[in-house]
Design an enzyme around this catalytic site. Structure first.
Site, PDB file in Angstrom:
ATOM      1  N   GLU A  80       0.851  -1.191   0.000  1.00 25.22           N
ATOM      2  CA  GLU A  80       0.000   0.000   0.000  1.00 25.22           C
ATOM      3  C   GLU A  80       0.883   1.237   0.000  1.00 25.22           C
ATOM      4  OE1 GLU A  80      -3.283   2.568   2.537  1.00 25.22           O
ATOM      5  OE2 GLU A  80      -2.215   0.926   3.529  1.00 25.22           O
TER       6      GLU A  80
ATOM      7  N   ASP B  26      -1.861  12.429  -2.164  1.00 25.63           N
ATOM      8  CA  ASP B  26      -1.926  13.866  -2.435  1.00 25.63           C
ATOM      9  C   ASP B  26      -2.302  14.047  -3.906  1.00 25.63           C
ATOM     10  OD1 ASP B  26      -1.349  16.560  -3.036  1.00 25.63           O
ATOM     11  OD2 ASP B  26       0.300  16.622  -1.589  1.00 25.63           O
TER      12      ASP B  26
ATOM     13  N   ASP C 148     -10.833  10.499  -3.110  1.00 24.31           N
ATOM     14  CA  ASP C 148     -12.033  11.323  -3.054  1.00 24.31           C
ATOM     15  C   ASP C 148     -11.969  12.437  -4.087  1.00 24.31           C
ATOM     16  OD1 ASP C 148      -9.886  12.559  -1.476  1.00 24.31           O
ATOM     17  OD2 ASP C 148     -11.369  14.152  -1.179  1.00 24.31           O
TER      18      ASP C 148
ATOM     19  N   ASP D  58       5.285   4.843   3.498  1.00 20.67           N
ATOM     20  CA  ASP D  58       5.039   6.258   3.758  1.00 20.67           C
ATOM     21  C   ASP D  58       6.339   6.870   4.251  1.00 20.67           C
ATOM     22  OD1 ASP D  58       3.827   8.830   4.806  1.00 20.67           O
ATOM     23  OD2 ASP D  58       1.981   7.754   4.310  1.00 20.67           O
TER      24      ASP D  58
END
Length: 221
Positions: free
Chosen positions: A47, A121, A157, A72
């Site tokens: 991920e 982002d 989104d 990350d």
């Protein structure tokens, strides 16, 4: 820097499920995730932009027969998922702390069976296109790392980023099995992730934002 952050960074240094600069494993993990980190031969699911690791850890609970790696750069965020995985005894979870543009330094050819890109982002400015995690630059980096017929999943989104990604994928001749929806939770794909929501996804959904989702594979050469 606050005391909490310092404590979390210290924990990351000690937690075996965090792979980061300063640890010996960081320098030679490429091609060796199964042997050196997980000590098994299970498939590897990665991920990107994992944040606090809710999705990585959630998938690991559902699929103990697979290994999951959250990537990350934010150490304080990774600490959360790392700690939960340790508390729950999830041995099939690891976190890689690095910039995603350096991903090819840590995964060998065909080492990844599946890839998730979750709420990255959006990089809305035209000049930032190459920084988008679904841009041609990144697609070319992911392609050799994925095993034959490996899926790439993408959730966001952000409508502009989603439409950019769909249009880009439809224009390429090395993409197959592309499916997408502008309303994930009203679609046939809603069970693909067992109801696992990241903190950001829950926040966006609470505001009434529709979650967009797609998945695709590269055509095997």
């Amino acid at each position: 820097m606050g005391r909490n952050k310092l404590a979390r960074f210290k924990a990351n240094e000690e937690n075996r499920n965090v792979v980061q600069e300063g640890k010996e494993i960081f320098e030679h993990i490429k091609g060796n995730w199964r042997t050196d980190q997980f000590k098994n031969e299970q498939p590897i699911v990665v991920e990107l932009a994992c944040g606090r690791g809710e999705f990585t850890v959630g998938l690991a609970r559902e699929y103990p027969e697979q290994n999951f790696i959250g990537v990350d750069i934010k150490g304080a965020r990774i600490w959360k998922g790392s700690t939960i995985a340790i508390q729950e005894g999830l041995e099939n979870v690891a976190f890689l702390r690095t910039q995603i543009e350096l991903l090819d330094r840590f995964f060998a050819e065909k080492e990844i069976s599946e890839l998730w890109i979750t709420f990255p982002d959006p990089r809305p400015r035209d000049g930032d296109e190459k920084k988008r995690l679904t841009s041609p630059r990144f697609l070319e980096m992911y392609k050799p790392m994925l095993q034959k017929d490996g899926w790439i999943h993408f959730k966001t989104d952000n409508t502009a980023l989603f439409e950019y990604t769909v249009e880009l994928l439809q224009s390429r001749d090395d993409i197959c099995d592309l499916v997408f929806t502008h309303d994930f939770y009203a679609s046939e794909f809603r069970d693909d992730h067992h109801g696992i929501k990241t903190r950001y996804e829950a926040m966006f959904s609470a505001k009434g934002e529709k979650i967009k989702y797609l998945k695709f594979r590269f055509i095997s050469s």
